[in-house]
Design a protein around this motif. Structure first.
Motif, PDB file in Angstrom:
ATOM      1  N   UNK A   1       0.781  -1.227   0.000  1.00 12.22           N
ATOM      2  CA  UNK A   1       0.000   0.000   0.000  1.00 12.22           C
ATOM      3  C   UNK A   1       0.811   1.274   0.000  1.00 12.22           C
ATOM      4  N   UNK A   2       2.047   1.178   0.411  1.00 12.99           N
ATOM      5  CA  UNK A   2       2.894   2.362   0.414  1.00 12.99           C
ATOM      6  C   UNK A   2       2.966   3.000  -0.970  1.00 12.99           C
ATOM      7  N   UNK A   3       2.964   2.160  -1.992  1.00 17.59           N
ATOM      8  CA  UNK A   3       3.150   2.682  -3.343  1.00 17.59           C
ATOM      9  C   UNK A   3       1.893   3.248  -3.995  1.00 17.59           C
ATOM     10  N   UNK A   4       0.738   2.950  -3.410  1.00 18.04           N
ATOM     11  CA  UNK A   4      -0.491   3.395  -4.063  1.00 18.04           C
ATOM     12  C   UNK A   4      -0.620   4.904  -4.169  1.00 18.04           C
ATOM     13  N   UNK A   5      -0.344   5.622  -3.079  1.00 19.20           N
ATOM     14  CA  UNK A   5      -0.455   7.082  -3.223  1.00 19.20           C
ATOM     15  C   UNK A   5       0.553   7.631  -4.226  1.00 19.20           C
ATOM     16  N   UNK A   6       1.688   6.972  -4.349  1.00 17.10           N
ATOM     17  CA  UNK A   6       2.664   7.414  -5.347  1.00 17.10           C
ATOM     18  C   UNK A   6       2.059   7.270  -6.733  1.00 17.10           C
ATOM     19  N   UNK A   7       1.506   6.089  -6.987  1.00 13.25           N
ATOM     20  CA  UNK A   7       0.896   5.853  -8.296  1.00 13.25           C
ATOM     21  C   UNK A   7      -0.225   6.853  -8.547  1.00 13.25           C
ATOM     22  N   UNK A   8      -1.003   7.108  -7.512  1.00 14.64           N
ATOM     23  CA  UNK A   8      -2.130   8.015  -7.660  1.00 14.64           C
ATOM     24  C   UNK A   8      -1.650   9.436  -7.981  1.00 14.64           C
ATOM     25  N   UNK A   9      -0.655   9.879  -7.259  1.00 13.37           N
ATOM     26  CA  UNK A   9      -0.140  11.235  -7.488  1.00 13.37           C
ATOM     27  C   UNK A   9       0.460  11.351  -8.890  1.00 13.37           C
TER      28      UNK A   9
ATOM     29  N   UNK B   1     -11.022  -1.196 -10.930  1.00 11.16           N
ATOM     30  CA  UNK B   1     -11.924  -0.247 -10.292  1.00 11.16           C
ATOM     31  C   UNK B   1     -11.218   0.545  -9.198  1.00 11.16           C
ATOM     32  N   UNK B   2     -10.245  -0.071  -8.554  1.00 16.01           N
ATOM     33  CA  UNK B   2      -9.562   0.619  -7.460  1.00 16.01           C
ATOM     34  C   UNK B   2      -8.211  -0.028  -7.166  1.00 16.01           C
ATOM     35  N   UNK B   3      -7.174   0.653  -7.547  1.00 16.42           N
ATOM     36  CA  UNK B   3      -5.818   0.143  -7.357  1.00 16.42           C
ATOM     37  C   UNK B   3      -5.510  -0.153  -5.894  1.00 16.42           C
ATOM     38  N   UNK B   4      -6.141   0.590  -5.006  1.00 12.63           N
ATOM     39  CA  UNK B   4      -5.829   0.416  -3.588  1.00 12.63           C
ATOM     40  C   UNK B   4      -6.530  -0.779  -2.971  1.00 12.63           C
ATOM     41  N   UNK B   5      -7.484  -1.310  -3.656  1.00  8.58           N
ATOM     42  CA  UNK B   5      -8.207  -2.456  -3.119  1.00  8.58           C
ATOM     43  C   UNK B   5      -7.449  -3.731  -3.464  1.00  8.58           C
TER      44      UNK B   5
ATOM     45  N   UNK C   1      -4.079  -9.461  -7.290  1.00 10.83           N
ATOM     46  CA  UNK C   1      -3.795 -10.734  -7.966  1.00 10.83           C
ATOM     47  C   UNK C   1      -4.250 -10.721  -9.421  1.00 10.83           C
ATOM     48  N   UNK C   2      -5.287  -9.969  -9.704  1.00 15.11           N
ATOM     49  CA  UNK C   2      -5.735  -9.874 -11.095  1.00 15.11           C
ATOM     50  C   UNK C   2      -4.635  -9.224 -11.929  1.00 15.11           C
TER      51      UNK C   2
ATOM     52  N   UNK D   1      -6.613   2.805 -13.126  1.00 12.80           N
ATOM     53  CA  UNK D   1      -7.585   2.624 -12.065  1.00 12.80           C
ATOM     54  C   UNK D   1      -8.681   3.670 -12.223  1.00 12.80           C
ATOM     55  N   UNK D   2      -9.912   3.211 -12.251  1.00 11.60           N
ATOM     56  CA  UNK D   2     -11.000   4.173 -12.476  1.00 11.60           C
ATOM     57  C   UNK D   2     -11.422   4.856 -11.178  1.00 11.60           C
ATOM     58  N   UNK D   3     -11.054   4.252 -10.049  1.00 13.92           N
ATOM     59  CA  UNK D   3     -11.551   4.745  -8.767  1.00 13.92           C
ATOM     60  C   UNK D   3     -13.062   4.894  -8.804  1.00 13.92           C
ATOM     61  N   UNK D   4     -13.701   4.001  -9.499  1.00 17.19           N
ATOM     62  CA  UNK D   4     -15.161   3.953  -9.599  1.00 17.19           C
ATOM     63  C   UNK D   4     -15.754   5.193 -10.277  1.00 17.19           C
TER      64      UNK D   4
END
Lengths: 333, 333
Positions: free
Chosen positions: A72-80, B67-71, B76-77, B96-99
């Motif tokens: 999860x550490x990397x998710x905000x990086x990807x998002x930004x 739908x959500x990279x953080x989920x 695994x997909x 990621x669409x973030x819905x």
DNA sequence: TCGAATTATGCATTCGAATGCATTGACGAG
DNA sequence: CTCGTCAATGCATTCGAATGCATAATTCGA
């Protein structure tokens, strides 16, 4: 584009100009522009990005290499990065190395052959020679995460890992009164392992505390490896530390889970401190005390630095950006 | 390529043949091949993927919309898709669409203009008309996740959500003896909301149990929204359900955390069941009882279906693949 | 020994759009 | 009335590699 041109009664280059030059630069009459756009609309024409890229030598794509998509550490990086890229009308090719050298190499090969316009990476296993090798073959800008990347053509964003673990270890000693502190790290070839380990050891040494070798265990950043490290610690049979600095949250959480299974109370029997502040840190019980990094800020800084260079290729020498950290005391220590 | 050709003493097309045709198909002499490869090596030549794509009309890239990279459910997909893509020598453009509807639209535009060779998506907000609109403009294959996607040219992979929640709700009733069961879902326009909700309601109805409207709350799949739903439930002030079906793990975990903060015991006061079986399910305490999906399998099925069509474009009508689920009883219910 | 059949390679063109340079037309100044 | 200027647009070429077709070189059979 020819079809659009024919329908609009103009030549193909004119259509091209309408579509790709900004209104004020181009010298297309209002009437022509209107006709062209109408034709585009009517035919549902969509410019072919591949052809455009071939001609302009720009793909409007940047690549982002993360160490582990599941962390999860990397998710905000990807998002930004995605956000800033979109503001510049760029796409992001995301890849996860899973800490594997082979994947990092593959990533670089892709970057070079696909005509990517810029690279953001969290390299871990690439040697400096390999990095140099790739960077020297292209003129596109590279921005890396981590102090360990030391190359004249690569801007970096870093967090002062050593200082962070140093201060936190001191906090464990001075504020919390711990004297037997253990450390779960990673092998020294895995950044940011060395820096964090150094900070821990320095704080211990300065406090005149020795570290029991049995209390130092290694993992690979994953939850599972945190569990294994805890099992290994328990298996040593000796007296246990009263506190544990762990190199990242995932491993720290794994450690807590295993320690609890073994009947130990956290933080009463063993306090645990992590690093990163991922969402899971607020899910475990006790909630994890951890050193928070501002991953979104890191991503922003990296992307911003990259686009500055994309827009102005002769910025000059290597730039270094520091992102902050902050100890978040929760319940685990 | 001209430089390589010159160095090898052959023409550019010959170099092209050596590099892009398989050894047995091409009629290049061994000696020529050797010289060309030597020249390639010596010059460090790397084919330009953009030019190649323009000529072949193939980018060797597939796009993946999550739908959500953080989920964690989606990781695994992504991993399975990356793996299979790499086996076929393709790259994956992850988004990621973030819905958000807007992001799904953007994704489709990119797919069309970038000459992507195939699409994997977990669409949520796109209407069938919009999907049709995009699919009809291209010949590339689409594979979607979810029963709700019903289009003759889109293969789907799905999990029988209704059956899964139906059976699990029955399990709560029959095996665990619950009679007041609440449900945390999502608004009906968010797949797979409707199916799961239906399963729940059907099981309740068949058991002759009524559902207190106060016990039905909505969120948006996030941890935070699970907390909000729990707060809303508590705020109704009335008597609480003894069990809660929650549409996914993240919301279920949020609910558990909030219920516990309010002094309720899980599962003693309220049992909670989630859906997905993400890693966090084994981190919360009590560990989350949940309906596991095999996300890796889902990713594999989607990618396999896609590459079958990429390699053989006239496979014919829509194919439907079902992936399994399985109730994992842990401690929360 | 010569032509037919292979095999190996080159030439010219193509993919779709962007761009340097040339051309056209309108307009104003002299 | 002529010529220069500038705005608007078109022509031809280019990006780098793949490929249909033509051709040269080689082999083989009769």
């Amino acid at each position: 584009m020819y079809d659009v041109a024919r329908l609009a009664g103009v030549s193909q280059p004119t259509v091209s100009r309408v579509l790709s030059q900004s209104e004020d630069v181009s010298q297309i009459s209002k009437e022509t522009r209107r006709r062209v756009l109408a034709a585009v609309e009517q035919l549902g024409y969509r410019p072919n990005a591949v052809a455009r890229s071939l001609r302009t030598q720009k793909t409007r794509t940047i690549a982002l290499l993360l160490a582990d998509l599941s962390n999860g550490f990397y998710h905000p990086i990807a998002r930004a990065v995605q956000k800033i890229a979109r503001e510049h009308d760029y796409e992001v090719l995301i890849s996860s190395s899973d800490h594997l050298h082979e994947n990092e190499i593959h990533f670089c090969e892709i970057v070079l052959s696909r005509g990517i316009d810029g690279v953001l990476m969290a390299p871990q296993r690439l040697t400096m020679e390999e990095l140099s090798h790739y960077v020297s073959q292209t003129n596109i800008p590279f921005v890396a995460l981590g102090e360990h990347v030391d190359h004249p053509n690569i801007d970096i964003v870093f967090v002062d890992d050593e200082k962070a673990t140093y201060e936190t270890t001191r906090w464990l000693i001075e504020e919390r009164g711990h004297r037997r502190i253990g450390y779960f790290g990673v092998p020294p070839f895995l950044p940011p392992g060395p820096g964090r380990t150094r900070g821990f050891l320095r704080a211990m040494e300065e406090a005149g505390l020795s570290v029991n070798p049995n209390h130092m265990q290694e993992g690979d950043f994953t939850l599972e490896s945190g569990k294994q490290a805890a099992r290994a610690l328990l298996a040593t049979g000796g007296n246990l530390p009263t506190a544990l600095m762990v190199i990242n949250d995932l491993m720290a959480i794994g450690a807590i889970l295993t320690l609890q299974e073994a009947g130990l109370r956290v933080p009463d029997d063993i306090a645990v401190v992590g690093f990163d502040d991922i969402p899971e840190a607020t899910i475990v019980r006790p909630a994890l005390t951890t050193i928070a990094q501002d991953a979104y800020d890191i991503g922003q800084k990296m992307a911003t630095a990259l686009f500055e260079r994309i827009e102005n290729p002769d910025i000059g020498e290597r730039r270094v950006y520091e992102s902050t950290y902050k100890l978040i005391p929760r319940q685990s220590a």
